[in-house]
Design an enzyme around this catalytic site. Structure first.
Site, PDB file in Angstrom:
ATOM      1  N   ASP A   9       0.853  -1.186   0.000  1.00  0.00           N
ATOM      2  CA  ASP A   9       0.000   0.000   0.000  1.00  0.00           C
ATOM      3  C   ASP A   9       0.897   1.247   0.000  1.00  0.00           C
ATOM      4  O   ASP A   9       1.673   1.448   0.933  1.00  0.00           O
ATOM      5  CB  ASP A   9      -0.870  -0.046   1.280  1.00  0.00           C
ATOM      6  CG  ASP A   9      -1.964   0.999   1.281  1.00  0.00           C
ATOM      7  OD1 ASP A   9      -1.914   1.921   0.443  1.00  0.00           O
ATOM      8  OD2 ASP A   9      -2.865   0.901   2.132  1.00  0.00           O
ATOM      9  N   ASP A 111      -3.068   2.361  -6.134  1.00  0.00           N
ATOM     10  CA  ASP A 111      -1.933   2.399  -5.200  1.00  0.00           C
ATOM     11  C   ASP A 111      -1.859   1.198  -4.258  1.00  0.00           C
ATOM     12  O   ASP A 111      -1.197   1.272  -3.233  1.00  0.00           O
ATOM     13  CB  ASP A 111      -1.959   3.699  -4.394  1.00  0.00           C
ATOM     14  CG  ASP A 111      -3.151   3.759  -3.445  1.00  0.00           C
ATOM     15  OD1 ASP A 111      -4.155   3.098  -3.729  1.00  0.00           O
ATOM     16  OD2 ASP A 111      -3.065   4.469  -2.428  1.00  0.00           O
ATOM     17  N   GLU A 112      -2.531   0.106  -4.582  1.00  0.00           N
ATOM     18  CA  GLU A 112      -2.509  -1.074  -3.725  1.00  0.00           C
ATOM     19  C   GLU A 112      -2.412  -2.344  -4.556  1.00  0.00           C
ATOM     20  O   GLU A 112      -3.126  -2.483  -5.544  1.00  0.00           O
ATOM     21  CB  GLU A 112      -3.822  -1.188  -2.935  1.00  0.00           C
ATOM     22  CG  GLU A 112      -3.932  -0.278  -1.747  1.00  0.00           C
ATOM     23  CD  GLU A 112      -5.282  -0.426  -1.082  1.00  0.00           C
ATOM     24  OE1 GLU A 112      -5.693  -1.560  -0.805  1.00  0.00           O
ATOM     25  OE2 GLU A 112      -5.934   0.615  -0.885  1.00  0.00           O
TER      26      GLU A 112
END
Length: 403
Positions: A9, A111-112
């Site tokens: 993350d 973003d993960e």
DNA sequence: TCTGGGGTCCTAGGACCC
DNA sequence: TCTGGGGTCCTAGGACCC
């Protein structure tokens, strides 16, 4: 066999990526070190906080709150606008680095990522790999991540959310009671602002309280969701890392308008622009849809959606527009102040198995040719390169930077 | 100077059929 | 003249995620 899962993350993704990009461009301040946020445009009524620096967080600024709140909490706050093109590049570079470690990567969001390391450890220790990934991202890509280490996706995700930034956290089964159960129930994945108060009323305040609650009582009260939350609180999750990209099930665009609109004709113009955007994206995906839905939000934030199943599939701009327009006429009363218009095409299938309309006509074929021609120009010169004259003013109101 | 944009999944209720 | 029940399809609405 036990799965070996990592959840990666990016810390304050939009802000970090903006910071790295600015430094690369020769800027000498790192906006990660000052009170700063990434936000929308207040004058266009899209002024919310999309990401914040640690210093901004210390002032009590929260993601999703209006920028004007942020300014009250921290008058010296620096505000930067988002740039999705750049974010996608950084997201891609992260994915590329992670690909060195496993083929089984799920891009959960920009973003993960989830990594299934089960058959990719080659005798190495999962925690060591996580630490190595963390160090390499910081060194090679210049931003930091949190990594959750666990035996399923839920626990890996919960772990990556522990203390930030730049940390590797382990959450194995034996750690659940000490590390997860003391947390407030609002921290549990899938428990949002509607469910948490209900649990509070039931004297369920921590994840541990929830875990120890009666499963059948929760099912009775919350249905399937009740079972899920009980399982999650107990660290139970057998979902797989979905490493093959899935086809979208719907494609939508929506726009918050700079000022309220009260005229049907104006809303029609906006729907035309949205129809262009949605069908352009559909064609890019090589998908066609069977359901068209129009969404309106009043100035009082009341949402209504009106949809229609077509009985055939389409990706054609003017066809979608005509349907959207007729839906609008069916449920919009002239004079109601509207702040947001949305358009969604759903029930998508792949184009090569397109169900042909019984009425496929010469006219439809011409429209298809027109779509294709315009798409080619947009793909070559940018989405904004070609626009109907009637839409020039509308386009100023509606963002297209993600296309 | 209130509150973005893009998704997924679930449920309730009505229509319609047998 | 009054009364079923199961199954499926559809729409609306809501909850959640990043």
């Amino acid at each position: 066999m036990e799965k070996q899962i990592l959840h990666v993350d990016v810390n304050n993704a939009f802000l970090s990526w903006t910071a790295v990009e600015m430094l690369k461009k020769g800027n000498n301040i790192d906006i990660r070190d000052i009170p700063a946020i990434i936000g929308g445009d207040e004058t266009k009524r899209s002024g919310i906080v999309l990401a914040k620096s640690m210093k901004a967080k210390e002032c009590g600024i929260r993601t999703g709150e209006p920028i004007y709140h942020a300014k009250i909490k921290c008058p010296s706050i620096r505000i930067f606008t988002s740039n999705y093109k750049i974010y996608r590049q950084y997201s891609d570079s992260l994915y590329k680095l992670l690909s060195n470690y496993t083929d089984k990567i799920e891009r959960y969001s920009i973003d993960e990522c989830f990594l299934d390391m089960t058959n990719y450890l080659c005798g190495r220790n999962l925690i060591d790999v996580a630490k190595e990934i963390s160090v390499r991202i910081k060194k090679e890509l210049k931003f930091t991540v949190n990594i959750g280490v666990a035996h399923n996706k839920l626990l890996a995700k919960m772990a990556s959310d522990f203390q930030k930034p730049d940390k590797v956290h382990i959450l194995y089964e034996e750690d659940i009671i000490s590390k997860m159960w003391p947390l407030p129930v609002s921290e549990l994945f899938m428990l949002g602002r509607k469910t948490v108060p209900k649990l509070y009323n039931m004297r369920i305040k921590t994840i541990g309280d929830l875990a120890k609650s009666d499963k059948f009582m929760l099912i009775k009260k919350f249905g399937k969701h009740g079972l899920k939350m009980w399982e999650y609180a107990n660290g139970i999750d057998d979902s797989e890392v979905i490493y093959q990209p899935e086809k979208p099930k719907s494609v939508s665009n929506e726009a918050t308008l700079p000022i309220n609109v009260i005229k049907t004709e104006k809303l029609e113009e906006i729907l035309l622009t949205l129809s262009e955007q949605v069908t352009f994206r559909l064609r890019k995906h090589k998908m066609v849809g069977e359901v068209v839905a129009v969404q309106l939000r009043t100035d009082e934030f009341k949402d209504t959606i009106h949809q229609r199943k077509l009985g055939f599939t389409t990706d054609n701009t003017s066809q979608v527009y005509e349907i959207a327009k007729s839906l609008l006429h069916e449920f919009y009363k002239d004079g109601t102040p509207i702040r947001l218009v949305g358009l969604r095409v759903g029930n998508l299938t792949e184009k090569d198995q397109e169900q042909l309309s019984f009425f496929t006509s010469e006219k439809n074929n011409k429209q298809k040719e027109l779509d294709k021609t315009l798409d080619n120009i947009k793909n070559k010169y940018g989405y904004q390169s070609i626009t109907r004259a009637s839409e020039i003013n509308i386009k100023k109101m509606i963002k297209t930077d993600k296309l």
